[in-house]
Enzyme design. Structure first.
Site, PDB file in Angstrom:
ATOM      1  CB  SER A 178     -24.763 -11.811  36.675  1.00  0.00           C
ATOM      2  OG  SER A 178     -25.494 -13.011  36.878  1.00  0.00           O
ATOM      3  CE  LYS A 179     -20.954 -10.466  42.911  1.00  0.00           C
ATOM      4  NZ  LYS A 179     -21.314  -9.700  44.058  1.00  0.00           N
ATOM      5  NE  ARG A 180     -28.691 -13.940  39.384  1.00  0.00           N
ATOM      6  CZ  ARG A 180     -29.294 -13.220  38.454  1.00  0.00           C
ATOM      7  NH1 ARG A 180     -30.023 -13.813  37.535  1.00  0.00           N
ATOM      8  NH2 ARG A 180     -29.171 -11.917  38.436  1.00  0.00           N
ATOM      9  CG  ASP A 181     -24.040 -16.403  34.072  1.00  0.00           C
ATOM     10  OD1 ASP A 181     -24.831 -17.258  33.655  1.00  0.00           O
ATOM     11  OD2 ASP A 181     -24.266 -15.185  34.025  1.00  0.00           O
ATOM     12  N   GLY A 182     -21.548 -18.087  37.853  1.00  0.00           N
ATOM     13  CA  GLY A 182     -20.443 -18.781  38.520  1.00  0.00           C
ATOM     14  C   GLY A 182     -19.100 -18.089  38.392  1.00  0.00           C
TER      15      GLY A 182
END
Ligand code: GLU
Length: 479
Positions: A249-253
């Site tokens: 996801s976005k949290r993985d950059g």
């Protein structure tokens, strides 16, 4: 039968890695079978769809080399087709107007929750009489169109990745909304409905998409049946997971494919890597291939059911392999914009032939294209900062006079640059060890104790007359 597949992104965000990987599998399958790869932009959600996202998606697919044969088709330009489809189902009594208000649906959900039941529409308006409908209409209620779902149905398909799939009609949440209404009649179609109309109209033979669409597939099959259309084959590809095993996801950059471009990945390496996210070639030791090579042997038999872990180290490795095999002139084309963006100047002799020499020097050390910025900074700036280690090196006994001798030689033999000869001479004259000279030269010329080939680096600095400037600074520090 000609294979016809499609990628159907919604332009509510930039081209995401998940969509891009789905596009890769569709492309590989189409090319393997000599079929058609179709691009459809699912832009019916007008609030969230943006033209700049469409642009990003098209540019991203092109960058990756995923050329399409038909389209892009835009769902917003096909609304009449969906309206006609809705009307057909209404005429045949397979769909109906539902006037249930949002508050009533909320109350229904609450009561189901209180009874520990899964939320579902209770089909309360399925059999309204014309009088009841007229009464709701007179109240000024708006309506949606619902498609009847038979709870007792079993929906079965043979998924190309997951094998036999069985869904019960009762698990689909009750009669499904297929379109909203406007004051004048049938309005916006919903995703599951528009997809089926389009896939029938575009004669899609294989629907290849992420496994998060499995529940939609069950609903869509019922719609195909209602239209007596050909049900395509389905293939649900595994999700892409992060190293912790959760959905990437976005949290993985990473959000868009262009994030990868900005990080210095090449399109070829990324496309190659994406093809390996869930698929493996017959010879599983083979890891580097073009999409065209992969297409030759692509089949769903070799696509995994399990989620595919996104492995940055592997992507880095693949990227370095692509960079190292890139011809110097092409690599130079990639690096010049990065150097420009970093504010580096191309003056004082830093012209194409010189740039290519620099590229040839640093290429073997690059993992990502962006590494070139830091790695070549010392070739683009006149001055250099000496690291602590380099300073210690330069302050060693005999270093200052050796470097002075080298500088004199450079100044007197300006036209005849013979670095090996100069070093030999200094060793002979000053009785100093060659290793000490080499290390000191590296320290003096580059400010560091480690880096690419010293003699080549020297040559490149010499070409733009920076070696003398550097040696002067090093001598000042050493003495
Ligand atoms: N618009 C859908 C998505 O972006 C397409 C799904 C499908 O391939 O049917 O997820």
């Amino acid at each position: 039968m000609t294979v016809r597949v499609r990628i159907a992104p919604s332009p509510t965000g930039n081209l995401h890695i998940g969509t891009a990987r789905t596009a890769v599998f569709n492309w590989l399958f189409a090319r393997h079978h000599g079929g058609k790869f179709i691009l459809r932009i699912e832009d019916t959600d007008q609030e969230r769809s943006r033209p700049e996202y469409t642009e990003n998606i098209l540019t991203g697919l092109r960058w990756l080399g995923l050329d399409w044969d038909e389209g892009p088709f835009f769902q917003t330009q096909r609304l009449q087709l969906y309206k006609d489809g809705v009307q057909k189902l209404l005429d045949r009594g397979l769909a109906y107007r539902c006037y249930t208000m949002p508050e009533e649906l909320d109350a229904l959900r609450e009561s189901q929750k209180a009874r520990n039941e899964a939320p579902r529409y209770d089909n309360r308006h399925r059999n309204l009489t014309p009088e009841q409908q007229a009464a709701f209409q007179a109240e000024g209620r708006s309506f949606v169109i619902r498609f009847k779902i038979d709870d007792s149905r079993e929906i079965v398909w043979k998924d190309l990745v997951r094998g036999n799939m069985v869904w019960r009609g009762s698990d689909l949440g009750g009669d499904m909304v297929i379109a909203r209404a406007t004051e004048t009649g049938i309005g916006q179609p919903l995703y599951n409905f528009a997809v089926v109309i389009d896939d029938m109209d575009m004669q899609i033979t294989h629907v290849i998409r992420g496994e998060d669409h499995i529940a939609n597939t069950a609903k869509q099959i019922l719609l195909y049946e209602a239209f007596e259309g050909n049900v395509p084959k389905f293939s649900h590809t595994p999700l892409i997971l992060n190293m912790k095993g959760r959905k990437l996801s976005k949290r993985d950059g990473v959000t868009s494919i262009f994030d990868f471009q900005k990080m210095g990945f090449t399109a070829e390496a990324l496309a190659n890597y994406m093809s390996l996210l869930g698929w493996s070639p017959v010879d599983s030791t083979q890891e580097i291939f073009t999409l065209t090579d992969a297409a030759k042997q692509f089949s769903f038999e070799r696509v995994n059911k399990a989620g595919a872990k996104f492995d940055w180290a592997k992507l880095d490795w693949l990227n370095s392999q692509y960079i190292h095999s890139q011809p110097v002139d092409q690599l130079t084309d990639f690096l010049v914009p990065l150097w420009s963006d970093a504010g580096y100047n191309f003056d004082s002799g830093r012209e194409r032939p010189w740039l290519e020499k620099l590229v040839a020097l640093i290429a073997p050390s690059l993992t990502r294209l962006t590494d070139a910025v830091a790695m070549s900074q010392l070739f683009f700036t006149d001055g250099v900062e000496f690291s602590e280690e380099a300073t210690t090196q330069l302050k060693q006994e005999g270093v200052s006079s050796a470097l002075e001798r080298i500088l004199t030689a450079l100044e007197s033999d300006a036209d005849d640059f013979n670095p090996q000869g100069i070093i030999k001479q200094v060793v002979k004259e000053q009785g100093i060890k060659k290793g000490l000279i080499m290390r000191s030269l590296r320290a003096g010329l580059t400010g560091e104790m480690h880096g690419p080939d010293l003699m080549e680096s020297w040559q490149i600095l010499h070409d733009i007359s920076l070696d003398k400037t550097r040696l002067k600074a090093a001598i000042a520090l050493a003495s």
